[in-house]
Design an enzyme around this catalytic site. Structure first.
Site, PDB file in Angstrom:
ATOM      1  NE  ARG A  51      -0.178  -1.482 -14.247  1.00  0.00           N
ATOM      2  CZ  ARG A  51       0.302  -2.257 -15.101  1.00  0.00           C
ATOM      3  NH1 ARG A  51       1.420  -3.170 -14.413  1.00  0.00           N
ATOM      4  NH2 ARG A  51      -0.012  -2.591 -16.266  1.00  0.00           N
ATOM      5  CE1 TYR A 103      -1.443   1.932  11.401  1.00  0.00           C
ATOM      6  CE2 TYR A 103      -1.364   0.136   9.722  1.00  0.00           C
ATOM      7  CZ  TYR A 103      -1.849   1.566  10.519  1.00  0.00           C
ATOM      8  OH  TYR A 103      -2.761   2.270   9.569  1.00  0.00           O
ATOM      9  CG  ASP A 176       6.220  -0.102  10.708  1.00  0.00           C
ATOM     10  OD1 ASP A 176       6.690   0.997  10.401  1.00  0.00           O
ATOM     11  OD2 ASP A 176       5.036  -0.417  10.436  1.00  0.00           O
ATOM     12  CE  LYS A 201       0.124   6.829   9.482  1.00  0.00           C
ATOM     13  NZ  LYS A 201       0.631   5.449  10.030  1.00  0.00           N
TER      14      LYS A 201
HETATM   15  C1  LIG Z   1       0.274   4.397   9.443  1.00  0.00           C
HETATM   16  C2  LIG Z   1       1.045   3.146   9.656  1.00  0.00           C
HETATM   17  C3  LIG Z   1       1.000   2.129   9.005  1.00  0.00           C
HETATM   18  C4  LIG Z   1       0.172   2.034   7.719  1.00  0.00           C
HETATM   19  O1  LIG Z   1       0.569   3.091   6.884  1.00  0.00           O
HETATM   20  P1  LIG Z   1      -0.560   3.591   5.587  1.00  0.00           P
HETATM   21  O2  LIG Z   1       0.142   4.592   4.983  1.00  0.00           O
HETATM   22  O3  LIG Z   1      -1.798   4.522   6.661  1.00  0.00           O
HETATM   23  O4  LIG Z   1      -1.128   2.701   5.016  1.00  0.00           O
HETATM   24  C5  LIG Z   1       2.207   1.141   9.053  1.00  0.00           C
HETATM   25  N1  LIG Z   1       2.869   0.912  10.187  1.00  0.00           N
HETATM   26  C6  LIG Z   1       2.807   2.111  10.967  1.00  0.00           C
HETATM   27  C7  LIG Z   1       3.780   2.005  12.263  1.00  0.00           C
HETATM   28  C8  LIG Z   1       1.751   3.237  10.775  1.00  0.00           C
HETATM   29  O5  LIG Z   1       1.778   4.131  11.703  1.00  0.00           O
END
Ligand SMILES: *Cc1c(COP(=O)(O)O)cnc(C)c1O
Length: 393
Positions: A51, A103, A176, A201
């Site tokens: 963990r 997001y 982000d 992504k």
């Molecule tokens: C998909 C996404 C997230 C969240 O990611 P998850 O893996 O779905 O939790 C955060 N920021 C952006 C820009 C995203 O496209």
């Protein structure tokens, strides 16, 4: 001295790692949850329980830290758990600045959980450096959060300018960078302290792994708290998912570059389409954030865009109905949420975000993949025509 290797080489070879015992060029998947203690009661391997840490993370974390130019990286169970760890490492009462356009799920978490937990969250137009500066509360602001380009309008924030504002206030700048990817932007070079990725992504890239990652510019106190939060909450990435993430990262550069070239070509063609009201894409010279994007994105503008579909008032067809009909008529494009995979996805964004969304009702979000661009255009073109035709039938 040997010249440093390019990021393309580091990624393709996953840092050139070879297993000492078997000579395998691909890392094994470690499933162990627990590790042997030395007879004298020590843990010299540095590993105790999975963990807290796992050998499966070594390579994706080291590789991502290298690609982003950071001091360290941490992989997480999802993009959301990576992002929320940055905020949870602050203290109740701290003030944070976040974009109005960002997001959706993270915005919801900030508005609900983070606020109840005690953070003071202020949402600003983060495409405006002045608006970010004006929101700073001296002595209280501890973090500025950016997303650039930002879902789903692809607003661009000036990372370097916001980093200066954050640092003057004694705050951290977190970015982000999911949609920019290290292929096009390395936020730490522009002054960011933290870089977040929904590794689900582009980093993993095949729509088969939920994963998140953070990169820290420094291994400092805030970073150590983030590491502890992952270990204590157990927001850790699974063993197979770690393997898949690294496997995806090996082809990051050619995948993302092909998708971005497709996107740039599609954006210009769609901008000239008679049934398209507007194309939102940082790579178009007329787009509001284009200048800033051109300064901080090198070699491409990413592969995410949105289009606004024209309605036909004379036919009683609203832009919203036309957009939903276009999504219904595509074949090559897949009607699904998410982004960053090799296959192209299309989504009516206002329907999934619901009340309070900044997405206009006539907006379709496009995640451009690596298919032949002509196929992608032809499919959209026929869907646009069909959406308008159906209504007249
Ligand atoms: C998909 C996404 C997230 C969240 O990611 P998850 O893996 O779905 O939790 C955060 N920021 C952006 C820009 C995203 O496209």
């Amino acid at each position: 001295m040997k010249p440093p290797l390019s990021p393309e080489t580091l990624a393709a070879q996953a840092l050139g790692w070879v297993d000492e015992t078997t000579r395998a060029v691909v890392p094994p998947i470690h499933l162990a949850t627990t590790y042997l203690r030395d007879p004298d009661n020590q843990y010299r391997s540095g590993r105790v329980y999975s963990r807290a840490d796992s050998p499966n993370y070594n390579q994706p974390e080291e590789l991502l830290a290298k690609l982003e130019g950071g001091a360290a990286a941490l992989v997480f169970s999802s993009g959301m758990s990576a992002a929320t760890a940055c905020f949870l490492a602050l203290a109740p009462g701290d003030h944070v600045i976040a974009p109005k356009v960002m997001y959706w799920s993270l915005r919801n978490w900030l508005m609900n959980f983070a606020t109840h937990w005690g953070l003071l969250v202020e949402f600003v137009d983060a495409a405006s450096v002045e608006a970010v500066r004006a929101a700073v509360m001296p002595g209280k602001t501890k973090m500025i959060w950016l997303e650039t380009p930002a879902n789903p309008l692809w607003c661009v924030s000036d990372i370097a300018a916001c980093a200066r504002i954050a640092h003057d206030a004694g705050a951290l700048l977190a970015v982000d960078s999911t949609c920019a990817t290290p292929v096009f932007t390395r936020p730490i070079e522009h002054g960011a302290d933290l870089v977040m990725h929904a590794a689900t992504k582009y980093l993993a890239g095949h729509s088969d792994v939920i994963a998140g990652a953070l990169v820290g510019a420094r291994d400092d106190e805030h970073w150590k708290r983030i590491r502890l939060i992952r270990a204590q909450l157990g927001t850790i990435l699974g063993s197979l998912e770690s393997f898949l993430l690294l496997r995806g990262m090996r082809t990051l550069y050619p995948r993302v570059r092909t998708a971005a070239e497709n996107a740039q070509w599609l954006a210009s063609r769609l901008a000239a389409h008679p049934l398209v009201e507007a194309v939102l894409f940082p790579g178009l010279p007329g787009f509001a954030g284009h200048q800033v994007a051109a300064q901080q994105m090198a070699g491409g503008f990413g592969a995410m865009m949105s289009i606004r579909v024209k309605g036909a008032p004379a036919l009683n067809l609203s832009g919203e109905a036309a957009a939903i009909a276009v999504a219904a008529q595509v074949g090559v494009w897949k009607r699904a949420t998410s982004l960053g995979g090799v296959e192209s996805l299309i989504e009516h964004r206002a329907s999934i975000e619901g009340a309070g969304t900044p997405a206009p009702a006539d907006l379709l979000r496009l995640s451009v993949g690596i298919e032949a661009k002509e196929d992608l255009y032809a499919d959209l073109d026929q869907a646009l025509a069909a959406a308008h035709r159906r209504n007249t039938a």
